[in-house]
Each structure stands twice: as structure tokens, then as C-alpha cells.
Design a protein around this motif. Structure first.
Motif, PDB file in Angstrom:
ATOM      1  N   PRO A 281       0.810  -1.217   0.000  1.00  0.00           N
ATOM      2  CA  PRO A 281       0.000   0.000   0.000  1.00  0.00           C
ATOM      3  C   PRO A 281       0.849   1.275   0.000  1.00  0.00           C
ATOM      4  O   PRO A 281       0.316   2.357  -0.143  1.00  0.00           O
ATOM      5  N   PHE A 282       2.134   1.151   0.212  1.00  0.00           N
ATOM      6  CA  PHE A 282       2.989   2.345   0.277  1.00  0.00           C
ATOM      7  C   PHE A 282       4.397   1.988  -0.154  1.00  0.00           C
ATOM      8  O   PHE A 282       4.707   0.826  -0.414  1.00  0.00           O
ATOM      9  N   LYS A 283       5.212   3.031  -0.270  1.00  0.00           N
ATOM     10  CA  LYS A 283       6.612   2.801  -0.629  1.00  0.00           C
ATOM     11  C   LYS A 283       7.355   2.323   0.611  1.00  0.00           C
ATOM     12  O   LYS A 283       7.243   2.920   1.668  1.00  0.00           O
ATOM     13  N   LEU A 284       8.129   1.267   0.473  1.00  0.00           N
ATOM     14  CA  LEU A 284       8.854   0.731   1.624  1.00  0.00           C
ATOM     15  C   LEU A 284      10.031   1.630   1.995  1.00  0.00           C
ATOM     16  O   LEU A 284      10.623   2.267   1.141  1.00  0.00           O
ATOM     17  N   THR A 285      10.340   1.639   3.280  1.00  0.00           N
ATOM     18  CA  THR A 285      11.554   2.349   3.703  1.00  0.00           C
ATOM     19  C   THR A 285      12.769   1.502   3.309  1.00  0.00           C
ATOM     20  O   THR A 285      12.643   0.310   3.020  1.00  0.00           O
ATOM     21  N   GLY A 286      13.926   2.144   3.336  1.00  0.00           N
ATOM     22  CA  GLY A 286      15.162   1.436   3.002  1.00  0.00           C
ATOM     23  C   GLY A 286      15.379   0.232   3.905  1.00  0.00           C
ATOM     24  O   GLY A 286      15.744  -0.854   3.446  1.00  0.00           O
ATOM     25  N   GLY A 311      12.598  -4.168  15.293  1.00  0.00           N
ATOM     26  CA  GLY A 311      12.243  -2.845  14.801  1.00  0.00           C
ATOM     27  C   GLY A 311      11.412  -2.163  15.852  1.00  0.00           C
ATOM     28  O   GLY A 311      10.509  -2.758  16.446  1.00  0.00           O
ATOM     29  N   ASP A 312      11.729  -0.927  16.093  1.00  0.00           N
ATOM     30  CA  ASP A 312      11.033  -0.153  17.089  1.00  0.00           C
ATOM     31  C   ASP A 312       9.531  -0.148  16.792  1.00  0.00           C
ATOM     32  O   ASP A 312       9.117  -0.409  15.667  1.00  0.00           O
ATOM     33  N   VAL A 313       8.758   0.148  17.812  1.00  0.00           N
ATOM     34  CA  VAL A 313       7.321   0.295  17.641  1.00  0.00           C
ATOM     35  C   VAL A 313       7.066   1.261  16.481  1.00  0.00           C
ATOM     36  O   VAL A 313       7.634   2.339  16.448  1.00  0.00           O
ATOM     37  N   GLY A 314       6.232   0.837  15.540  1.00  0.00           N
ATOM     38  CA  GLY A 314       5.876   1.727  14.449  1.00  0.00           C
ATOM     39  C   GLY A 314       6.837   1.707  13.272  1.00  0.00           C
ATOM     40  O   GLY A 314       6.637   2.421  12.292  1.00  0.00           O
ATOM     41  N   SER A 315       7.873   0.902  13.352  1.00  0.00           N
ATOM     42  CA  SER A 315       8.844   0.889  12.257  1.00  0.00           C
ATOM     43  C   SER A 315       8.318   0.129  11.035  1.00  0.00           C
ATOM     44  O   SER A 315       8.918   0.162   9.969  1.00  0.00           O
ATOM     45  N   GLY A 316       7.179  -0.528  11.194  1.00  0.00           N
ATOM     46  CA  GLY A 316       6.550  -1.186  10.053  1.00  0.00           C
ATOM     47  C   GLY A 316       6.989  -2.627   9.857  1.00  0.00           C
ATOM     48  O   GLY A 316       7.308  -3.047   8.747  1.00  0.00           O
ATOM     49  N   LYS A 317       6.937  -3.384  10.915  1.00  0.00           N
ATOM     50  CA  LYS A 317       7.348  -4.790  10.821  1.00  0.00           C
ATOM     51  C   LYS A 317       6.288  -5.639  10.126  1.00  0.00           C
ATOM     52  O   LYS A 317       6.604  -6.612   9.459  1.00  0.00           O
ATOM     53  N   THR A 318       5.018  -5.238  10.308  1.00  0.00           N
ATOM     54  CA  THR A 318       3.945  -6.088   9.794  1.00  0.00           C
ATOM     55  C   THR A 318       4.052  -6.301   8.291  1.00  0.00           C
ATOM     56  O   THR A 318       3.902  -7.425   7.804  1.00  0.00           O
ATOM     57  N   ILE A 319       4.332  -5.224   7.576  1.00  0.00           N
ATOM     58  CA  ILE A 319       4.354  -5.360   6.122  1.00  0.00           C
ATOM     59  C   ILE A 319       5.534  -6.232   5.681  1.00  0.00           C
ATOM     60  O   ILE A 319       5.455  -6.970   4.703  1.00  0.00           O
ATOM     61  N   VAL A 320       6.621  -6.158   6.448  1.00  0.00           N
ATOM     62  CA  VAL A 320       7.783  -7.001   6.150  1.00  0.00           C
ATOM     63  C   VAL A 320       7.400  -8.472   6.309  1.00  0.00           C
ATOM     64  O   VAL A 320       7.679  -9.310   5.448  1.00  0.00           O
ATOM     65  N   MET A 462      12.205   4.993  10.456  1.00  0.00           N
ATOM     66  CA  MET A 462      10.749   5.063  10.618  1.00  0.00           C
ATOM     67  C   MET A 462      10.113   5.409   9.279  1.00  0.00           C
ATOM     68  O   MET A 462      10.703   6.155   8.493  1.00  0.00           O
ATOM     69  N   PRO A 463       8.893   4.915   9.030  1.00  0.00           N
ATOM     70  CA  PRO A 463       8.192   5.334   7.813  1.00  0.00           C
ATOM     71  C   PRO A 463       8.033   6.853   7.816  1.00  0.00           C
ATOM     72  O   PRO A 463       7.976   7.459   8.878  1.00  0.00           O
ATOM     73  N   PRO A 464       7.952   7.461   6.628  1.00  0.00           N
ATOM     74  CA  PRO A 464       7.886   8.926   6.561  1.00  0.00           C
ATOM     75  C   PRO A 464       6.583   9.466   7.138  1.00  0.00           C
ATOM     76  O   PRO A 464       5.605   8.740   7.295  1.00  0.00           O
ATOM     77  N   GLY A 465       6.586  10.761   7.473  1.00  0.00           N
ATOM     78  CA  GLY A 465       5.349  11.436   7.866  1.00  0.00           C
ATOM     79  C   GLY A 465       4.962  11.258   9.312  1.00  0.00           C
ATOM     80  O   GLY A 465       3.832  11.553   9.695  1.00  0.00           O
ATOM     81  N   VAL A 568      -1.200  -2.630  20.441  1.00  0.00           N
ATOM     82  CA  VAL A 568      -2.553  -2.227  20.095  1.00  0.00           C
ATOM     83  C   VAL A 568      -2.533  -0.875  19.390  1.00  0.00           C
ATOM     84  O   VAL A 568      -1.824   0.039  19.777  1.00  0.00           O
ATOM     85  N   ASP A 569      -3.341  -0.772  18.347  1.00  0.00           N
ATOM     86  CA  ASP A 569      -3.238   0.350  17.436  1.00  0.00           C
ATOM     87  C   ASP A 569      -4.505   1.198  17.448  1.00  0.00           C
ATOM     88  O   ASP A 569      -5.519   0.790  16.915  1.00  0.00           O
ATOM     89  N   VAL A 570      -4.478   2.362  18.090  1.00  0.00           N
ATOM     90  CA  VAL A 570      -5.622   3.263  18.008  1.00  0.00           C
ATOM     91  C   VAL A 570      -5.096   4.610  17.515  1.00  0.00           C
ATOM     92  O   VAL A 570      -4.527   5.395  18.269  1.00  0.00           O
ATOM     93  N   GLY A 597       0.863   8.299  18.751  1.00  0.00           N
ATOM     94  CA  GLY A 597       1.675   8.728  17.623  1.00  0.00           C
ATOM     95  C   GLY A 597       1.506   7.807  16.436  1.00  0.00           C
ATOM     96  O   GLY A 597       2.364   7.686  15.584  1.00  0.00           O
ATOM     97  N   ARG A 598       0.381   7.118  16.377  1.00  0.00           N
ATOM     98  CA  ARG A 598       0.163   6.176  15.289  1.00  0.00           C
ATOM     99  C   ARG A 598      -0.783   6.736  14.237  1.00  0.00           C
ATOM    100  O   ARG A 598      -1.126   6.050  13.288  1.00  0.00           O
ATOM    101  N   GLY A 599      -1.192   7.976  14.440  1.00  0.00           N
ATOM    102  CA  GLY A 599      -2.072   8.596  13.466  1.00  0.00           C
ATOM    103  C   GLY A 599      -1.486   9.911  13.001  1.00  0.00           C
ATOM    104  O   GLY A 599      -0.313  10.190  13.243  1.00  0.00           O
TER     105      GLY A 599
END
Ligand code: ADP
Ligand code: MG
Length: 707
Positions: A281-286, A311-320, A462-465, A568-570, A597-599
Motif C-alpha cells: 500500500p505504500f513505498k517501503l523504507t530502506g 524494529g522499534d514500535v511503528g517501524s513497520g514490521k507487519t508489512i515485512v 521510521m516510515p515517513p510522515g 494495540v493500534d488506536v 503517535g500512530r495517526g
């Protein structure tokens, strides 16, 4: 038979009663006793003359008893034993309270050594309850008791560098000294040595028996500093021995796993690449790209993967993980994805289902909440192979779930998982690839050693933005300001977490505190808002209901114990308020902070602490306000708390060490690893070394199986 395995009841002075006492504290054999090192050492070898003593000093004195006896006091049954000792420079009083048996031990004209702290009293300078030792024989040369030679062999408790042990059960430091001394004298002149001679030579290590002697009763002249920092030659030798054994097992385990062959290695085709692109769904980080490449690299090899993705919280492990899953499924293999809680399993399930929406793969979820009939159907589909992926909790392995071709096992948040459970799931496939994900970064010093049989991929980017979370620490006295701030956030439509610590020993009290806090917030502070309470003692469905309500925005404030810690993600939650922040570990606070900080909104983490803080507490909170880099925080946490507390649980994959310390001795561990690899590479030694790593190895190090 190994003489160190001789049971303790064969020692002089150890009857059945004492033996039972010793067993209760885990001491069964000579080895158990001798590998329980002193916690520190005291130099009681240097004697001072009585004339040179000053109040407040801790000193050793050698002299002759002039007189001694019991003196009654006003309090009935309370007796003082009193002694006058002299050397050529003067005399000194020593007293002991309520130890009438001393009257049978001491006699005038005995030569004694006293060691302790000197106090100034109305009787002049005196020792109060000093350590004592009676020297053999009465003095011959009457003139000069102090200059008469004291042989180290004569003394255990004074007159030498004395080992201090931690008291355990009924075993006092003095008693242990005596037992250790006896144990040592009972050993044959040479002990079997697990270290190969060439290793010992290369590392310039003491012979084993000598090291055991020196570590308990160091020879005169040994550097006290080296002893007290556990860096004496004896320490080095024995710690190395422990590390070497540990590494033998780790390296062998790794080699065994490398000798296994999985069902089938994956192949990557252009079609598979295309299918992955469609799912993304997005461009992967390096770092994500790099990790995926490493994982897929493992999957292409014939040996099973054993990889830890940090990977730190929020670093995007799920997509990996999902990319790995996709590759497996495209190759006709099934995937099991385990999460530590139902909430997390469900969250992963929902996310992954959305991502896989347009793929041809079928995905399901099995948890403890899955109805029996449904579960049977799903199990049939997994066994038949028409279902390609399953997400779940440990119910995945508790149930008789079978797979047709399980190729990949993904485990999220490994620190919550027992190693046994992991091993069980793994056993369901024919050596599947295993990917373990953790959001608790593992400091480099530990990763190298404790996880020596896992390959690691690290994501620091971390993912951008993202808006970095703003963290502030405030004393409780500023609570009202914080409540005002939270009200503003709630009025803007955001949500807030309020976290209460739950300390094991006082769980009941804390739970009450959390419950009362929720009531107080709901009825008084945040009357106009909706407040919910979540804690570990609630039934699973009640927990799910509350968590669900919060994530749907039907609650504004969630008061919770640390059950929300993991994953948990809210996205709409913007404030994390932590009560009693001083009670939490650094990594834990960092995990908690990661819940916000997840939104798209600026998020805040407020650490409320009870003033005053001690230095360590201040350093911990400062670390959090100064950095949001989980790796940096993990290093600081490790420095502040030591490796034992760092992970908190035995299930972390950290070995239980008897004499070594992963942090303090990590260089020695690296040496040991090098030597273990080299030794196992020598075909002439492999068999003998492998025999050292028998069934008791795992028990010995508290490990059952990692990954
Ligand atoms: P964690 O490592 O904590 O498990 P997640 O996998 O849950 O992190 O990812 C956190 C959030 O970041 C998710 O909402 C995810 O969709 C998003 N995300 C992950 N990777 C990227 C990326 N490369 N670009 C943009 N957003 C991303
Ligand atoms: Mg996650």
C-alpha cells in the motif's frame, strides 16, 4: 565420576537437616556450592596495632585475650559477652550481644584475630560484634603477640582476604566459608576440565581446581580490586568456562539447524515480484527493503530460517512479515502467524486481510474464542491445504492444528512467548522457516551472545510522515495542569490512555488503585467524558469489549494496566499518561509511548512521577524525554538495570548464568564464542565437546529452544 558431583551431605558437619536446608536453596552438589561465588571480598589480612586504631575504622587486630566473660544486663536474659584483648601497643574491648555460647569458645591467653568496625564508647574504643577467629596454639613468645606470624592456612574468617557470600536460607556467609573450605580440601588434586588444553593455553587460563580455590580463598597479595570487580585470574577462568559451555551449545544448536532441510526452498519469479507490488500500500523504507531481502534470502536457502526482526514500535514490521508470507504462499507453502494476545491477533488479522483482499490467498484466524465447530472446519481446511494462512494466539499450537505444508512461522513480540510454545509450533511443520519479530530492541552486547543462534535484521528507520511524540516528565503535584491539557485534547476529538503500573507482589493493591483511579477520573475529573477500565484480571471477552470500544472511539479515556503494552493500534489516541512512571522499566515506558503517535495527530507522552526521584529514576526519565530511538533506550536501560531485569522474564532467551554476567563480561563471552566455534571446527574434538552439551545443558542455562 566427576568429584564435583559428589553430594553435599558427604561433607563434614553436614547432617541430614543441613543437607535439606542446602537443597532448599538449590545447593545439592560440591559443584553447586563451589560455583556460588563470593559477592565481594574484604581485606582482613593487614593487622593494625591497637594504638593506631581510630573510631570509625574497619580493621583487623591480632592479640591475646587478657580476660573475657558474660556480663548480665538489667534486661533479663539479655547478656553481653565482653573481652579485653591486648597487643604490644595497647588493649581494646570487644563486646557481643546475646551470644552466650561465646563464653565456651574463648579463654584467656588465646590468640585471636578480630575484625570489625571500631566505635568510641564511654569505655573507650571498642569493637562491637566483630568477626573473630582463634589462632591455634597459645603464643610462645610472650612479648609480642601481634608480630607473631599468622598463617593464612590457619584462618578462614579473618587474617586474609576473606570472601563474603550472600546469605541464603539458613546458610550464613560464615557457614558457607567453612563448607567451601571443606569442599575444597576434599577435592582430588586435579579436576576434569571441560576446557580443551589449547583453549586454556591460548586464553592463559588457570587450571580449574586452582581457580576454584583462588576464587574463594584468594592468595595473599591478590588485587582486591580485581577480585571485587570479578576480574581476577580465577574469575576470568571460571566465567570463561561457563561462557564456553554456553556457546558450545548455542553453536551446536545452530549447526544442527543448518543441517536440517526444509520442505522446499522458495523461488522468486517476476510474477511473485509483481504480486508483491500489487499488495504493497505504500513505498517501503530502506530498512524494510533490506530486511525483506535478508528474509527472502534465507527462505531461498535449503536450511530453515531462524531470523529475528528487530524494529522499534511503528517501524513497520507487519508489512515485512506479510511480504515474507506472500512469498511463501506464492510458493505453495502455508503460513502461521502468532501473536501474544487475542487483541493483537485480531488486529493483525484485520490488517492482513485488508492487504490480501485482492490476492487469491485465503486467510483465517484461530484463537481461544473460536467456537469449537468453526475451529474444526478451519482445522480441516488447514490440514487439507485449501487455507493458506492462519493468524492466531497460542491456541494455534494448543489445539490439534495440523497443516498440509507449513513453510513459514511468524511470531510477533517474542518476549511474550514461551520458548516451548515456539518449539511446539515449529514442530508442526517440517522445519519451517521461523521469523520472530520484536519491538524491544536488543542491545548489541546481548544480541551477539544471548541470541547467538538467530540471524538478525534491524530496522531503525521510521516510515515517513511521523510526528515524533513529545515526551514530558512531571511530578504528581502538577497533575491538575496535565488534566487540563488532556481535556483540551479530548475536546479536539482525540483519545487518551492512562496507564497504571501493576507490580507483581502487590498486584491486588495496585489493581484497587487502578480501579479507584478509573472511578475518580470518571466521576470527578472527566465527568463529561467516557472512561473505560482495562486490566489483566478481566475476562477475555470483557477485555475485548473495552478495547474494541476504545478503538472505535466509543470511549474517550482508557484507564489500563500494562495489558495495552504491546502493539494495540488506536490512531486517534494522542495522549499517553503514565502514572508512577518511576516504577516502570525504560523499555516498558518506551513500549507504552509507542501506543500513541500512530495517526496523523501530534501525540504526547506524559510521565507522572512521585517526587523525589533517586538518581537512577531521574536518569531513566531523562532518557525517555531525550530520545525516541528505541535502540538507544534499550542500551541505556541495559546499563541502568543490568541484563537480568532488562527482559524481566526467563523466556526472553537470555541464559541463566551462574557466575558470568552478560553485560559486565561481554568481552569474555565474545572470546568464548570464538573459541567454541574454533574448537568445534576441529574434528578431533567435536565429539568430546558435543558430549558436554547433553540434555542438562538446556536446563543448566534455562533455555529450551529459541525460535
Ligand atoms: P510495528 O513495527 O510497530 O509492528 P506496524 O507494522 O504496525 O509497526 O506499522 C505501523 C504503521 O506504519 C502502520 O499503520 C503501517 O501501515 C505504517 N507503515 C509501515 N510501513 C510504512 C511505510 N513504508 N510507509 C508508510 N507507512 C508505513
Ligand atoms: Mg507490530
Amino acid at each position: 565420576m566427576d568429584p564435583l558431583q559428589s553430594p553435599l551431605q558427604f561433607l563434614k558437619g553436614v547432617g541430614p537437616r543441613r543437607a535439606a536446608d542446602l537443597q532448599r536453596v538449590g545447593l545439592h552438589t560440591l559443584e553447586d556450592l563451589l560455583y556460588r561465588f563470593p559477592i565481594r571480598y574484604e581485606d582482613r589480612a593487614t593487622f593494625l596495632t591497637i594504638a593506631s586504631l581510630r573510631p570509625g575504622m574497619t580493621a583487623s587486630v591480632v592479640g591475646e585475650i587478657v580476660g573475657c566473660g558474660l556480663r548480665p544486663t538489667r534486661r533479663p536474659r539479655f547478656k553481653i559477652f565482653e573481652m579485653l584483648v591486648r597487643d604490644r601497643t595497647g588493649s581494646l574491648r570487644a563486646i557481643w550481644f546475646n551470644q552466650p555460647f561465646l563464653n565456651d569458645i574463648f579463654k584467656p591467653h588465646q590468640r585471636v584475630i578480630l575484625y570489625g568496625k571500631l566505635e568510641l564508647t564511654s569505655h573507650g574504643l571498642q569493637f562491637q560484634s566483630p568477626q573473630y577467629e582463634i589462632l591455634p596454639g597459645e603464643r610462645d613468645a610472650a612479648e609480642d603477640p601481634a608480630s607473631a606470624e599468622v598463617h593464612e592456612d590457619d584462618t578462614l574468617h579473618t587474617g586474609r582476604i576473606v570472601p563474603i557470600y550472600e546469605k541464603t536460607g539458613t546458610l550464613t556467609t560464615k557457614m558457607q566459608r567453612v563448607l567451601v573450605h571443606q569442599a575444597l580440601s576434599q577435592l582430588p588434586p586435579e579436576l576434569p576440565d571441560p576446557l580443551p588444553p589449547d583453549v586454556r593455553e591460548r586464553q592463559r587460563l588457570l587450571e580449574r581446581r586452582r581457580a576454584l580455590e583462588e576464587v574463594h580463598f584468594p592468595a595473599g597479595g591478590t588485587s582486591l580490586d580485581a577480585l571485587n570487580t570479578f576480574q581476577s585470574d580465577a574469575h576470568r577462568r571460571l566465567i570463561f568456562e561457563e561462557f564456553f559451555l554456553f556457546q558450545l551449545g548455542i553453536v551446536l544448536r545452530r549447526r544442527r539447524s543448518d543441517a536440517e532441510r526444509k520442505l522446499r526452498p522458495v523461488v522468486i519469479t517476476d510474477e511473485i515480484r509483481e504480486s508483491a507490488r500489487r499488495v504493497l500500500p505504500f513505498k517501503l523504507t530502506g530498512d524494510q527493503k533490506k530486511s525483506i531481502a535478508e528474509i527472502v534470502g534465507d527462505m531461498k536457502r535449503p536450511q530453515p530460517m531462524n531470523r529475528l526482526l528487530q524494529g522499534d514500535v511503528g517501524s513497520g514490521k507487519t508489512i515485512v512479515a506479510l511480504m515474507a508470507a506472500l512469498v511463501a504462499m506464492e510458493n505453495g507453502l502455508q503460513v502461521a502467524f502468532m501473536a501474544p494476545t487475542e487483541i493483537l491477533a485480531e488486529q493483525h488479522f484485520i490488517n492482513i486481510r485488508r492487504l490480501l483482499e485482492h490476492s487469491r490467498f485465503r486467510l483465517t484466524m484461530i484463537t481461544g474464542a473460536t467456537a469449537a465447530k468453526k475451529r474444526r472446519e478451519l482445522q480441516a481446511e488447514l490440514a487439507g491445504g485449501s487455507m493458506q494462512m492462519v493468524v492466531g494466539t497460542h491456541a494455534l499450537i494448543e489445539d490439534p492444528v495440523a497443516f498440509r505444508e507449513l513453510g513459514l512461522v511468524i511470531i510477533d513480540e517474542q518476549h511474550r512467548f514461551g520458548v516451548l510454545q515456539r518449539a511446539a509450533l515449529r514442530a508442526k511443520g517440517l522445519h519451517p522457516d521461523v521469523l520472530v519479530m520484536t519491538a524491544t530492541p536488543i542491545p548489541r552486547t546481548l544480541a551477539l551472545t544471548a541470541y547467538g543462534d538467530l540471524d538478525t535484521s534491524i530496522m531503525r528507520e521510521m516510515p515517513p510522515g511521523r510526528h515524533p511524540i513529545k515526551t514530558i516528565a512531571k511530578p504528581e503535584s502538577r497533575r491538575d495542569e496535565i488534566y487540563d491539557f488532556i481535556r483540551k485534547q479530548l475536546d479536539e476529538g482525540r483519545q487518551t490512555y492512562v496507564i497504571y503500573p501493576l507490580v507483581e507482589e502487590s498486584a491486588k493493591v495496585d489493581l484497587k488503585a487502578a480501579t479507584e483511579m478509573a472511578d475518580h477520573l470518571a466521576q470527578e475529573v472527566f465527568q463529561a467524558y467516557r472512561v473505560g477500565l482495562l486490566h489483566g484480571k478481566m475476562k477475555q471477552d470483557a477485555k475485548d469489549r473495552i478495547m474494541g470500544a476504545f478503538s472505535r472511539g466509543e470511549l474517550d479515556i482508557l484507564v489500563s494496566t500494562t495489558v495495552v503494552e504491546v502493539g494495540v493500534d488506536v490512531a486517534n489516541a494522542s495522549v499517553m499518561l503514565v502514572e508512577h512512571a518511576e516504577r516502570f522499566g525504560l523499555s516498558q515506558l518506551h513500549q507504552l509511548r509507542g501506543r500513541v503517535g500512530r495517526g496523523p495527530h501530534q501525540s504526547y507522552c506524559v510521565l507522572l512521577y512521585q517526587a523525589p526521584l533517586n538518581d537512577q529514576g531521574r536518569a531513566r526519565l531523562a532518557a525517555l524525554t531525550e530520545t525516541t530511538d528505541g535502540f538507544e533506550i534499550a542500551e541505556r536501560d541495559l546499563q541502568l538495570r543490568g541484563p537480568g531485569d532488562f527482559f524481566g522474564t526467563r523466556q526472553s532467551g537470555l541464559p541463566t548464568l551462574r557466575v558470568g554476567d552478560l553485560l559486565r563480561d561481554h568481552q569474555l563471552m565474545e572470546e568464548a564464542r570464538r573459541e567454541a566455534v574454533a574448537a568445534l571446527d576441529d574434528p578431533a574434538q567435536t565429539a568430546a565437546l558435543a558430549a558436554l552439551v547433553n540434555a542438562s545443558w538446556e536446563q543448566r542455562f534455562g533455555l529450551v529452544g529459541i525460535g
